[in-house]
Each structure stands twice: as structure tokens, then as C-alpha cells.
Design an enzyme around this catalytic site. Structure first.
Site, PDB file in Angstrom:
ATOM      1  N   GLY A 164       0.788  -1.299   0.156  1.00 10.82           N
ATOM      2  CA  GLY A 164       0.522  -0.145  -0.193  1.00 10.82           C
ATOM      3  C   GLY A 164       0.581   1.072  -0.224  1.00 10.82           C
ATOM      4  N   GLY A 177       0.763   6.339   4.224  1.00  9.25           N
ATOM      5  CA  GLY A 177       0.079   6.696   4.854  1.00  9.25           C
ATOM      6  C   GLY A 177      -1.106   5.950   4.568  1.00  9.25           C
ATOM      7  CD  GLU A 213       9.850   1.395   2.843  1.00 10.41           C
ATOM      8  OE1 GLU A 213       9.657   1.247   1.506  1.00 10.41           O
ATOM      9  OE2 GLU A 213       8.717   1.229   3.834  1.00 10.41           O
ATOM     10  CD  GLN A 251      12.327   3.972  -5.927  1.00 11.00           C
ATOM     11  OE1 GLN A 251      12.659   2.339  -5.197  1.00 11.00           O
ATOM     12  NE2 GLN A 251      12.319   4.827  -4.448  1.00 11.00           N
ATOM     13  CG  ASP A 303       5.984  -1.823   6.779  1.00 11.33           C
ATOM     14  OD1 ASP A 303       5.429  -1.883   6.112  1.00 11.33           O
ATOM     15  OD2 ASP A 303       6.862  -1.160   7.368  1.00 11.33           O
ATOM     16  NE  ARG A 304       6.527   0.625   0.215  1.00 11.75           N
ATOM     17  CZ  ARG A 304       6.296   1.850   0.375  1.00 11.75           C
ATOM     18  NH1 ARG A 304       7.840   2.402   0.378  1.00 11.75           N
ATOM     19  NH2 ARG A 304       5.783   2.426   0.525  1.00 11.75           N
ATOM     20  CG  ASP A 325      10.827  -1.546  -2.869  1.00 11.42           C
ATOM     21  OD1 ASP A 325      10.226  -1.295  -2.037  1.00 11.42           O
ATOM     22  OD2 ASP A 325      11.721  -3.253  -1.714  1.00 11.42           O
ATOM     23  CD  GLU A 334       6.196  10.117   5.412  1.00 15.00           C
ATOM     24  OE1 GLU A 334       7.025   8.665   4.651  1.00 15.00           O
ATOM     25  OE2 GLU A 334       5.002   9.399   5.597  1.00 15.00           O
TER      26      GLU A 334
END
Length: 231
Positions: free
Chosen positions: A10, A13, A34, A61, A85-86, A91, A154
Site C-alpha cells: 500500500g 499513509g 522497511e 531506490q 512491510d512492503r 519497490d 512526507e
């Protein structure tokens, strides 16, 4: 070999870190977070406007790619079941590709990144998760959460960047076929305001994954860990 069980996906946020921590506690899974803390020297520079994105997009990246390699190596060595988490898919296929599409990454840089990503996909630990949990919601809801819970850089980022990222995420998930996907609307629960909502999420995860969670669901859903903010 590691048995990567759950991947949480996702956009920024959406509450990936909060959910990942809660699922790890609820099901007794090991947690791979992450790299967005002090060990990431590129994040704040990247969010410093369009020039920051252009100057440090590839660096950021590559950092995520390198730390993903390291996390997979640790997971492979440790074995067991994990919540991530991710994912490495995001990525490359959402963030890095998006930077290339927006002109923040040159074609040569993108070619180099793709070569490294291709090697990652062949790593022994990079098998698809048993289940991908995808957190989604209207872009305005996500932007509001970034404004109230996000990291300083952010919160200061151009809302247009978040809208484009939201669109890319929706396109990406619509074509995702690596593993089953459980979609969770972030408006239907809020683990920050109501930590007990993890029980509803856990029930949906168990119904999707099945008996694989039985042996790892050993910890009571009572221990809470602090959340560093949305990612």
C-alpha cells in the site's frame, strides 16, 4: 528455506507498518520492516522537492533494493514465517518505474535498476508471499493521514505526487498476479485509533490463508508495539 507468509502493500499513509507490527504480534510471526529510519540517508533528500527527487531518486531506490537483499538474506538464514512491510514488487514496479515515467530517473538508470531487480527476483528467498494484503482507500483519505501522521518531509511533499502515486498503485494491483491478494479498505478500520480492530483483520487473513497460521498463532493479541508513523 524461509516461509514468507504475509506481505503488506500500500502507498505511503495507508498504515502498512502499523498493520505489519500488529499482524506479527497477533500471529507470532517474525517482522521485516522497511528501511525508512535513520539508516536511510536518502529519504529526506528525496522528498526535498522535484530537484531532490531527480537528484536522489536512483539513490533511494537502490538503497531500498540493497536493504531488501539484506532482509531476504537474514530471513533465509533465520527460517520460519514472516510478515513483510512492503514488498520488493512495489519497490520496483510502483516506485522505481514511476520515477522513470515521471522523468526523475534516466533510461540508463532505469535499465541498471531493472538488471539488479531481475537478480533479486531469482534470489532463493524471493518466492511470492502466500498472501499479499493490499491497503487502499480514496486518495484524499490517504493524503489526510499523511498530513496528520506522516514524517515531516512526507507532510511537506506536493499533494500531486501522492495523487500520481495513488494512481500507479491502483494500476499495479489491478495487474498483480504473483500471489492471492486480500484488499483492505483503510476507512473500515483504524489500528491507531482502535488497536482491537486487528481482530477483524486477523479473521479475514486467517479465512484467506487457512490452516497455515494455526501453528504460529501462539501469542495473545495483547502486546502492543509503538508505531513510527505511516509508511
Amino acid at each position: 528455506l524461509t516461509a514468507l507468509l504475509l506481505g503488506v502493500a500500500g502507498m505511503v499513509g495507508s498504515g502498512k507498518t502499523t498493520l505489519s507490527r500488529a499482524l506479527a504480534v497477533r500471529f507470532g510471526l517474525q517482522l521485516a520492516l522497511e528501511s525508512v529510519g535513520d539508516d536511510n540517508p536518502w529519504l529526506e533528500r528525496f522528498y526535498d522537492g522535484p530537484e531532490g527527487m531527480r537528484s536522489f531518486g536512483l539513490h533511494l531506490q537502490l538503497h531500498f533494493l540493497a536493504t531488501r537483499f539484506a532482509a531476504l538474506r537474514r530471513m533465509l538464514g533465520s527460517g520460519g514465517s514472516w510478515v513483510l512491510d512492503r514488498t520488493w514488487y512495489e519497490d520496483a514496479e510502483v516506485f522505481a518505474h514511476g520515477l522513470f515515467e515521471q522523468g526523475y530517473m534516466s533510461s540508463d538508470d532505469w535499465t541498471l535498476y531493472q538488471q539488479l531487480y531481475g537478480e533479486l527476483l531469482h534470489a532463493p528467498a524471493a518466492r511470492p508471499p502466500r498472501l499479499l494484503i493490499y491497503l487502499h482507500g480514496p486518495v484524499e483519505t490517504i493524503i489526510e493521514r499523511i498530513g496528520t501522521r506522516g514524517r515531516p518531509k512526507e507532510r511537506d511533499a506536493d499533494p500531486g505526487y501522492w495523487r500520481e502515486l495513488h494512481e500507479r498503485y491502483e494500476r499495479w494491483i489491478s495487474g498483480f498476479t504473483h500471489c492471492p491478494v486480500l484488499r483492505l479498505d483503510v476507512r473500515q478500520y483504524d489500528l491507531v485509533a482502535d488497536p482491537d480492530a486487528i481482530e477483524d483483520v486477523a479473521a479475514r487473513v486467517r479465512a484467506t490463508v487457512g490452516t497455515d497460521l494455526t501453528q504460529t498463532a501462539l501469542w495473545p493479541p495483547t502486546r502492543r508495539e509503538p508505531d513510527p508513523g505511516p509508511t
